[in-house]
Design a protein around this motif. Structure first.
Motif, short mmCIF file in Angstrom:
data_model
loop_
_atom_site.label_atom_id
_atom_site.label_comp_id
_atom_site.label_asym_id
_atom_site.label_seq_id
_atom_site.Cartn_x
_atom_site.Cartn_y
_atom_site.Cartn_z
N THR A 163 0.91 -1.16 -0.02
CA THR A 163 0.00 -0.02 0.09
C THR A 163 0.87 1.31 0.10
O THR A 163 0.34 2.30 -0.53
CB THR A 163 -0.98 0.15 1.33
N TYR A 164 2.09 1.06 0.50
CA TYR A 164 2.81 2.34 0.41
C TYR A 164 3.38 2.76 -0.77
O TYR A 164 3.49 3.90 -1.24
CB TYR A 164 4.17 1.84 1.38
N HIS A 165 4.07 1.59 -1.56
CA HIS A 165 4.74 1.63 -3.18
C HIS A 165 3.26 1.97 -4.10
O HIS A 165 3.30 2.65 -4.93
CB HIS A 165 5.31 0.47 -3.30
N GLU A 336 11.59 -4.51 0.69
CA GLU A 336 11.55 -3.66 1.59
C GLU A 336 10.88 -4.03 3.02
O GLU A 336 10.09 -3.66 3.51
CB GLU A 336 10.40 -2.33 1.13
N PRO A 337 11.86 -4.91 3.61
CA PRO A 337 11.36 -5.67 4.74
C PRO A 337 11.39 -4.54 6.16
O PRO A 337 10.50 -5.01 6.99
CB PRO A 337 12.84 -6.45 5.29
N SER A 338 11.68 -3.29 6.23
CA SER A 338 11.11 -2.34 7.14
C SER A 338 9.89 -1.96 7.09
O SER A 338 9.22 -1.47 8.00
CB SER A 338 12.16 -1.09 6.84
N ARG A 339 9.32 -2.24 5.85
CA ARG A 339 7.77 -2.06 5.90
C ARG A 339 6.97 -3.39 6.00
O ARG A 339 5.55 -3.19 5.84
CB ARG A 339 7.41 -1.27 4.34
N VAL A 340 7.48 -4.62 6.23
CA VAL A 340 7.01 -5.53 6.66
C VAL A 340 6.56 -5.72 8.08
O VAL A 340 7.39 -5.76 8.79
CB VAL A 340 7.45 -6.85 6.01
N PRO A 341 5.14 -5.82 8.29
CA PRO A 341 4.71 -5.98 9.85
C PRO A 341 4.85 -7.19 10.46
O PRO A 341 4.19 -7.33 11.39
CB PRO A 341 3.12 -5.20 9.68
#
Length: 433
Positions: A163-165, A336-341
């Motif tokens: 949803t970010y990208h 983008e692992p920093s965006r994976v919850p």
């Protein structure tokens, strides 16, 4: 010495091309001209790279003047997608090497023009498909070339844009088909080229479905039917799930968590453009592209591709399986692992021989974006092709043409509800074997 002019001062142009030319490859490469129709973009370029201030700059109507005054050997095309065709054709008319960002152009009709122009020119086209250079993708290519899975029979590729990208494409110019060709071209051409290159086959026919499920005026999470809103000034920020997923209430006006609109982003902030804002509402009525596709593709040497892409998913990455007469390759990437919850596993490549034990392959990576792939692409562009590499990787106009024709075929099939022949889109300039 490569004398280079840059057409389109996008963020990609600044970070992917200009910066490495200046910082790493200046002994054999020099920027001699800058072209952009927005004077603010030229100012941004000078602010970031003061050493380019003496370099002459031009607007879109001054391409030929730029060529005559700067005497370049190479043109880099990195502006909005629909502008590529103009500078590619003009570059070839001047017998120059043209390096273009993907997608090469936005329509199959324009691919025919490029192929014809290249055939009549002493110049050539290079398309910067950087996905090929990702270390996992190169390893998969090598496994196939080694015959590990035999003759490729089918490929399953499911791509997920979070949803970010995913939302970013609907905030910016990409949301209009006339500018981007739609996401089956702007984004999926990357994926199609990767499959075409991996299996060394050409697509013959595609059948597809497509829809706008998440964004646009009918998006289920649209706070209201209001049109012409902008993220940075919208009064409904707290009611927008897409906005609040990447913002804290205490700093929602600054956009610090969303790098698609944050102030310090070279391309993302409205102050970096004239008469353009890159934070338009993802639910605007003018959006005329799809956010979901599924497709089945038949290739000329017998392989089939089952493909899907979705631009509103809780995580980013892909799942891949390649089947052959002697085995199977599988991998899954969480980008983008920093965006994976949630916790995610390390990416590996799993090789299953048809008869035998599974092998798990851990791939060696290097520093740099796209798993270290971008620096290798830059070396090929600015130092010349690596002579020790046993396979071709830098893409040309034909590869660009097939990726775009397949992307257009996906869109046309979804609208016409019938299979589309790739040969018919490409015409006689490129003939499917």
């Amino acid at each position: 010495m490569n004398r280079i002019v840059i057409c389109g001062l996008s963020n990609r142009a600044l970070g992917m091309f200009i910066q490495p030319i200046i910082q790493k490859f200046s002994e054999t490469n020099e920027v001699v001209g800058l072209l952009d129709n927005d004077p603010r973009r030229i100012d941004i370029c000078h602010e970031r790279f003061p050493e380019l201030t003496p370099v002459p700059s031009y607007n879109e109507s001054q391409f030929q003047q730029m060529i005559e005054e700067t005497n370049p050997t190479r043109v880099i095309v990195a502006g909005r997608d629909d502008t590529h065709i103009t500078y590619i054709l003009k570059g070839l008319q001047n017998d120059l090497t043209v390096v273009t960002e993907k997608p090469m152009v936005t329509t199959a009709d324009d691919t025919r023009k490029v192929m014809a122009a290249e055939a009549a020119s002493k110049g050539k086209v290079i398309v910067t498909f950087n996905y090929r250079y990702n270390p996992y993708h190169r390893k998969i290519k090598e496994l196939i070339l080694e015959g590990k899975i035999g003759r490729v029979t089918s490929v399953d590729l499911n791509w997920y844009i979070d949803t970010y990208h995913g939302a970013s494409y609907f905030k910016r110019w990409n949301r209009k088909r006339e500018h981007s060709g739609g996401l089956s071209i702007h984004k999926s051409s990357h994926h199609f080229d990767l499959v075409n290159w991996w299996i060394d086959q050409k697509p013959e026919e595609v059948f597809a479905y497509g829809a706008l499920n998440y964004y646009g005026k009918d998006g289920e999470l649209n706070p209201s039917p209001t049109n012409n809103r902008y993220c940075g000034t919208c009064e409904e920020q707290l009611d927008c799930a897409y906005y609040m997923r990447w913002h804290n209430r205490s700093n929602s006006s600054s956009g610090v968590k969303d790098d698609h609109i944050k102030d310090e982003g070279i391309e993302k902030s409205s102050k970096n453009y004239t008469n353009y804002r890159p934070d338009a509402c993802i639910f605007d009525h003018e959006i005329d592209i799809e956010d979901t596709y599924v497709a089945t593709v038949k290739y000329n040497k017998g392989a089939f591709l089952s493909y899907s892409v979705n631009f509103s998913v809780p995580f980013e990455g892909y799942r891949l399986a390649i089947n052959g007469t002697k085995g199977r390759i599988e991998t899954q990437e969480f980008d983008e692992p920093s965006r994976v919850p949630f916790p995610i596993p390390e990416q590996t490549i799993d090789y299953y021989p048809m008869f035998g034990s599974k092998e798990v392959i851990h791939v060696v990576k290097r520093e740099g974006t796209h798993g270290g792939g971008d620096p290798i692409l830059q070396e090929d562009l600015f130092l010349g092709m690596d002579p020790t590499r046993p396979y071709e990787i830098l893409a040309g106009a034909e590869a660009g043409a097939y990726s775009i024709a397949l992307g257009e075929g996906v869109w046309r099939s979804s609208k016409e509800n019938q299979p589309v022949r790739i040969e018919e889109l490409l015409g006689k300039t490129v003939v499917v074997d």
